[in-house]
Motif scaffolding. Structure first.
Motif, PDB file in Angstrom:
ATOM      1  N   MET A 101      45.316  36.722  44.312  1.00  0.00           N
ATOM      2  CA  MET A 101      44.844  36.465  42.958  1.00  0.00           C
ATOM      3  C   MET A 101      43.946  37.599  42.454  1.00  0.00           C
ATOM      4  N   LEU A 102      43.148  38.168  43.352  1.00  0.00           N
ATOM      5  CA  LEU A 102      42.233  39.255  42.970  1.00  0.00           C
ATOM      6  C   LEU A 102      42.999  40.475  42.474  1.00  0.00           C
ATOM      7  N   PHE A 103      44.244  40.604  42.952  1.00  0.00           N
ATOM      8  CA  PHE A 103      45.018  41.809  42.663  1.00  0.00           C
ATOM      9  C   PHE A 103      46.081  41.590  41.599  1.00  0.00           C
ATOM     10  N   GLN A 113      36.158  34.792  41.912  1.00  0.00           N
ATOM     11  CA  GLN A 113      37.419  34.718  42.663  1.00  0.00           C
ATOM     12  C   GLN A 113      37.245  35.313  44.060  1.00  0.00           C
ATOM     13  N   PHE A 114      36.455  36.362  44.170  1.00  0.00           N
ATOM     14  CA  PHE A 114      36.191  36.968  45.481  1.00  0.00           C
ATOM     15  C   PHE A 114      35.530  35.931  46.399  1.00  0.00           C
ATOM     16  N   VAL A 118      36.620  34.319  50.019  1.00  0.00           N
ATOM     17  CA  VAL A 118      35.785  34.328  51.238  1.00  0.00           C
ATOM     18  C   VAL A 118      35.617  32.896  51.764  1.00  0.00           C
ATOM     19  N   ASN A 119      35.435  31.951  50.849  1.00  0.00           N
ATOM     20  CA  ASN A 119      35.280  30.564  51.300  1.00  0.00           C
ATOM     21  C   ASN A 119      36.555  30.019  51.919  1.00  0.00           C
ATOM     22  N   LEU A 140      30.056  37.112  51.026  1.00  0.00           N
ATOM     23  CA  LEU A 140      29.855  36.427  49.723  1.00  0.00           C
ATOM     24  C   LEU A 140      28.975  37.275  48.806  1.00  0.00           C
ATOM     25  N   ILE A 141      29.366  37.363  47.537  1.00  0.00           N
ATOM     26  CA  ILE A 141      28.571  38.109  46.554  1.00  0.00           C
ATOM     27  C   ILE A 141      27.582  37.138  45.912  1.00  0.00           C
TER      28      ILE A 141
END
Ligand code: HEC
Length: 142
Positions: A101-103, A113-114, A118-119, A140-141
């Motif tokens: 999805m990120l790409f 979304q990042f 990660v989750n 996580l950001i």
């Protein structure tokens, strides 16, 4: 020499999942070099790739291409092959969808979304391999 060998082995197995296996490996440290499974190598690659992706998202840079070899999560040989259950496959699919999805669309290359991606690493790890969870959560950001 003995000590150095032990320290090196401990570094390599620092994040593996199975404690009893770890002890066994440490006992045999001088005889058997620890050999990470295909899956462990892929996981470390996914980790490093996502460390870079995190930086790119923070800096608002182009993410490039989805790494197609991440699809090997569906076939890579595991340290413990019995881990690959239908449940594991569901978690793999979920993770791949979130990573892709990120790409797929620049508007989805977001911090939110990042963190969802990660989750989905963490969600699978809770069921199969709890050791690396604290390390993964560092991605996580905030
Ligand atoms: C579908 C389940 C699943 C997903 C999704 C998943 N992992 Fe893993 N991970 C595992 C399993 C199982 C292992 C143990 C692999 C082995 O030893 O063969 C592992 C191992 C690891 C390791 C330790 C590797 C080593 O050197 O022993 C790290 C680090 C890791 N995963 C990070 C991640 C990150 C980062 C993500 C997401 C980008 C992720 N994982 C997604 C199941 C998963």
């Amino acid at each position: 020499m003995k000590k150095i060998g032990l320290i090196i082995s401990l570094c390599f197995i620092g994040f593996s999942c199975n404690t009893s296996k770890k002890e066994e490996i440490v006992k045999n440290a001088e005889l058997v070099m620890y050999k990470p499974s295909e899956m462990a190598l892929l996981m470390n690659e996914m980790y490093q790739f996502n460390e870079k992706t995190k930086e790119k998202i923070i800096k608002n840079e182009d993410l490039g291409e989805f790494p197609a070899n991440f699809l090997n999560i569906h076939s890579a040989i595991l340290t413990d092959p019995t881990v690959r259950t239908s449940n594991f496959e569901a978690f793999s699919k979920g993770f791949i969808t979130n990573q892709q999805m990120l790409f797929s669309d620049p508007s989805k290359a977001t911090k939110e979304q990042f963190n969802v991606m990660v989750n989905s690493c963490v969600a699978c790890h809770k069921t199969t391999c709890i050791g690396p969870i604290p390390k993964i959560k560092k991605l996580l950001i905030p």
